[in-house]
Design a protein around this motif. Sequence first.
Motif, mmCIF file in Angstrom:
data_model
loop_
_atom_site.group_PDB
_atom_site.id
_atom_site.type_symbol
_atom_site.label_atom_id
_atom_site.label_comp_id
_atom_site.label_asym_id
_atom_site.label_seq_id
_atom_site.Cartn_x
_atom_site.Cartn_y
_atom_site.Cartn_z
ATOM 1 N N ASP A 29 70.755 18.681 51.930
ATOM 2 C CA ASP A 29 71.492 19.794 53.478
ATOM 3 C C ASP A 29 70.499 20.433 53.886
ATOM 4 O OD1 ASP A 29 74.542 18.881 53.421
ATOM 5 O OD2 ASP A 29 74.876 20.604 51.747
ATOM 6 N N ALA A 30 68.953 20.359 52.942
ATOM 7 C CA ALA A 30 68.557 21.394 53.561
ATOM 8 C C ALA A 30 67.189 20.286 53.756
ATOM 9 C CB ALA A 30 67.766 22.199 51.960
ATOM 10 N N ALA A 33 67.732 19.310 57.302
ATOM 11 C CA ALA A 33 67.709 19.656 58.340
ATOM 12 C C ALA A 33 66.289 20.383 59.211
ATOM 13 C CB ALA A 33 68.098 21.345 58.091
ATOM 14 N N LEU A 34 65.811 19.403 58.455
ATOM 15 C CA LEU A 34 64.305 19.911 58.688
ATOM 16 C C LEU A 34 63.802 18.825 59.787
ATOM 17 C CD1 LEU A 34 62.806 20.277 55.277
ATOM 18 C CD2 LEU A 34 63.134 21.807 56.620
ATOM 19 N N LEU A 35 64.186 17.934 59.417
ATOM 20 C CA LEU A 35 63.886 16.900 60.682
ATOM 21 C C LEU A 35 64.181 17.069 62.359
ATOM 22 C CD1 LEU A 35 67.141 14.067 60.058
ATOM 23 C CD2 LEU A 35 64.771 13.659 59.554
ATOM 24 N N GLU A 36 64.493 17.401 62.725
ATOM 25 C CA GLU A 36 64.019 17.985 64.492
ATOM 26 C C GLU A 36 62.855 18.920 64.221
ATOM 27 O OE1 GLU A 36 67.408 20.553 66.612
ATOM 28 O OE2 GLU A 36 68.739 19.757 65.730
ATOM 29 N N ARG A 37 62.208 19.785 63.619
ATOM 30 C CA ARG A 37 60.838 19.994 64.037
ATOM 31 C C ARG A 37 60.154 18.483 63.647
ATOM 32 N NH1 ARG A 37 59.145 23.054 58.216
ATOM 33 N NH2 ARG A 37 61.589 24.247 58.626
ATOM 34 N N HIS A 38 60.267 17.318 63.239
ATOM 35 C CA HIS A 38 59.761 16.345 62.988
ATOM 36 C C HIS A 38 60.039 15.402 63.994
ATOM 37 C CE1 HIS A 38 57.638 17.831 59.597
ATOM 38 N NE2 HIS A 38 58.283 17.959 59.511
ATOM 39 N N VAL A 71 55.618 15.028 54.784
ATOM 40 C CA VAL A 71 54.631 15.557 53.722
ATOM 41 C C VAL A 71 54.959 17.130 53.960
ATOM 42 C CG1 VAL A 71 52.792 13.651 53.905
ATOM 43 C CG2 VAL A 71 52.891 15.282 55.426
ATOM 44 N N ASP A 72 55.900 17.459 54.699
ATOM 45 C CA ASP A 72 56.591 18.655 55.505
ATOM 46 C C ASP A 72 56.208 20.367 54.728
ATOM 47 O OD1 ASP A 72 58.607 21.059 55.301
ATOM 48 O OD2 ASP A 72 58.599 20.526 57.444
ATOM 49 N N PRO A 73 55.774 20.714 54.287
ATOM 50 C CA PRO A 73 55.531 21.588 52.600
ATOM 51 C C PRO A 73 56.845 21.444 52.630
ATOM 52 C CG PRO A 73 54.094 21.876 54.245
ATOM 53 C CD PRO A 73 55.291 21.338 55.121
ATOM 54 N N GLU A 74 57.813 22.142 53.436
ATOM 55 C CA GLU A 74 59.290 22.655 52.614
ATOM 56 C C GLU A 74 59.923 21.563 52.416
ATOM 57 O OE1 GLU A 74 62.453 25.199 54.548
ATOM 58 O OE2 GLU A 74 61.120 25.214 55.545
ATOM 59 N N ARG A 75 59.566 20.922 52.355
ATOM 60 C CA ARG A 75 60.632 19.845 51.842
ATOM 61 C C ARG A 75 60.187 19.080 50.395
ATOM 62 N NH1 ARG A 75 59.036 13.594 51.726
ATOM 63 N NH2 ARG A 75 61.128 12.863 50.877
ATOM 64 N N THR A 76 58.546 19.592 50.133
ATOM 65 C CA THR A 76 58.146 19.145 48.868
ATOM 66 C C THR A 76 57.990 20.798 48.072
ATOM 67 O OG1 THR A 76 55.916 17.883 49.825
ATOM 68 C CG2 THR A 76 55.332 18.540 48.275
ATOM 69 N N ALA A 77 58.016 21.014 48.377
ATOM 70 C CA ALA A 77 58.731 22.125 47.800
ATOM 71 C C ALA A 77 59.778 22.244 47.223
ATOM 72 C CB ALA A 77 58.469 23.870 48.005
ATOM 73 N N LEU A 78 60.625 21.582 48.070
ATOM 74 C CA LEU A 78 62.170 21.712 47.689
ATOM 75 C C LEU A 78 62.401 20.176 46.308
ATOM 76 C CD1 LEU A 78 63.974 22.304 51.219
ATOM 77 C CD2 LEU A 78 64.718 23.789 49.328
ATOM 78 N N ARG A 79 61.652 19.895 47.074
ATOM 79 C CA ARG A 79 61.742 18.372 45.884
ATOM 80 C C ARG A 79 61.120 18.581 44.683
ATOM 81 N NH1 ARG A 79 63.653 13.865 46.269
ATOM 82 N NH2 ARG A 79 62.938 11.971 45.532
#
Length: 97
Positions: A29-30, A33-38, A71-79
């Motif tokens: 889910d999280a 939600a980051l897809l649009e920024r890329h 390489v999105d930092p938020e995605r990396t942190a969540l993982r």
Amino acid sequence: MTDRAGVLTLVAIVEFAVGAEAAGQRYEDAVLALLERHGGRLERRLRGTDGQAEVHVIRFDGRAGYESFLVDPERTALRTALGESAPTTRVIEVQEV
């Protein structure tokens, strides 16, 4: 594969760790939600009837957007926060036939 307009279409096969299905679904889910920024968009999200896996159809405006998503930092942190409970994902580039 990118099509003539530069659009990159992907199918992601996501498998959740046994016992961590709910955490894996929240993670998806999280990050989705980051897809649009890329320059990405989720076209379809399907979940297996047993809750162990999902299939996502995702489009990006181009390969650069996909690469920046990875390489999105938020995605990396969540993982990283999920550790061994993180889902495993296989991504396949697809095209219409």
